[in-house]
Design a protein around this motif. Sequence first.
Motif, PDB file in Angstrom:
ATOM      1  N   GLU A 128      -1.535   0.090 -12.653  1.00 39.36           N
ATOM      2  CA  GLU A 128      -0.142   0.066 -13.063  1.00 39.36           C
ATOM      3  C   GLU A 128       0.428   1.473 -13.127  1.00 39.36           C
ATOM      4  O   GLU A 128      -0.269   2.417 -13.475  1.00 39.36           O
ATOM      5  CB  GLU A 128       0.015  -0.600 -14.431  1.00 39.36           C
ATOM      6  CG  GLU A 128      -0.172  -2.097 -14.421  1.00 39.36           C
ATOM      7  CD  GLU A 128       0.191  -2.732 -15.751  1.00 39.36           C
ATOM      8  OE1 GLU A 128       0.275  -3.966 -15.803  1.00 39.36           O
ATOM      9  OE2 GLU A 128       0.396  -1.990 -16.742  1.00 39.36           O
ATOM     10  N   GLN A 130       4.199   3.402 -14.522  1.00 34.59           N
ATOM     11  CA  GLN A 130       5.460   3.198 -15.230  1.00 34.59           C
ATOM     12  C   GLN A 130       6.436   4.311 -14.884  1.00 34.59           C
ATOM     13  O   GLN A 130       6.070   5.489 -14.892  1.00 34.59           O
ATOM     14  CB  GLN A 130       5.228   3.171 -16.742  1.00 34.59           C
ATOM     15  CG  GLN A 130       4.339   2.029 -17.202  1.00 34.59           C
ATOM     16  CD  GLN A 130       4.276   1.912 -18.704  1.00 34.59           C
ATOM     17  OE1 GLN A 130       5.285   2.073 -19.399  1.00 34.59           O
ATOM     18  NE2 GLN A 130       3.086   1.639 -19.232  1.00 34.59           N
ATOM     19  N   ILE A 135       7.652  -1.135 -14.683  1.00 32.65           N
ATOM     20  CA  ILE A 135       6.199  -1.183 -14.546  1.00 32.65           C
ATOM     21  C   ILE A 135       5.871  -1.779 -13.188  1.00 32.65           C
ATOM     22  O   ILE A 135       6.273  -2.908 -12.880  1.00 32.65           O
ATOM     23  CB  ILE A 135       5.544  -2.023 -15.663  1.00 32.65           C
ATOM     24  CG1 ILE A 135       5.812  -1.387 -17.027  1.00 32.65           C
ATOM     25  CG2 ILE A 135       4.042  -2.144 -15.420  1.00 32.65           C
ATOM     26  CD1 ILE A 135       5.258  -2.177 -18.197  1.00 32.65           C
ATOM     27  N   ASN A 137       2.857  -2.945 -10.737  1.00 34.48           N
ATOM     28  CA  ASN A 137       1.446  -3.314 -10.685  1.00 34.48           C
ATOM     29  C   ASN A 137       1.040  -3.403  -9.229  1.00 34.48           C
ATOM     30  O   ASN A 137       1.421  -4.327  -8.512  1.00 34.48           O
ATOM     31  CB  ASN A 137       1.204  -4.649 -11.393  1.00 34.48           C
ATOM     32  CG  ASN A 137      -0.272  -4.971 -11.521  1.00 34.48           C
ATOM     33  OD1 ASN A 137      -1.005  -4.975 -10.537  1.00 34.48           O
ATOM     34  ND2 ASN A 137      -0.714  -5.259 -12.731  1.00 34.48           N
TER      35      ASN A 137
END
Length: 223
Positions: A128, A130, A135, A137
């Motif tokens: 992940e 940010q 976010i 993934n």
Amino acid sequence: MKILLAEDDMRLGELVVHMLKKKGGHTADWVTTGREACEYAEATNYDVLILDWMMPKGDGVWACRQLRKEGYMGAILMLTAKDGLQDRINGLDAGADDYLVKPFEIEELLARLRALSRRNFAPIQGEEVQVTGLILNRTNQTASIAGELVQLTPREFQLLDLLIQNKGIALTREVILDRIWGLDADVGPKAIDAMIKLLRKKLSGLNQELIQSIRGVGYKIEA
């Protein structure tokens, strides 16, 4: 591109390195053993490794297996006089991404290198990432804002991830086209602009606009 050639035939190695630089415009290092190929690949970031099958101190298949075993994720092209089906299978099973049989034309080698360069061999930086409330993934290829999934198409995800991987760098439309579709694709700059517009709309839940336009250049995400 930065290329490592592992070839113990001195005459062929010298010719290939010369043509890579002159006709392909690439930079190239040249070693003559499989062990050296592993050492160079571990110490330097190369776009493509060209490994000859038959070399002393570890052949190309051995070097390929060793590198993959140690987690090497870069592109590998196997170069060999062995053209049997089982030989090709063995080379690919060892971890090679492509296979070119000797004798070959330099134009075909350059074409195969261009094809490999269009593929993304960069290792996943983390499951992940940010960025300003978003976010991403990479494992599941999903994006979310404040716990809510953002519905992205595969190419929208690729484009967003490409911009995030290059935070702070303005990517030209040509670079984006090459990385997402490939330069041979029948896609123009307007398709990129349209996708950016859709991405911005889907990311409107963020507190600030994530993707910035750079006039006369392309797009970027601030570092």
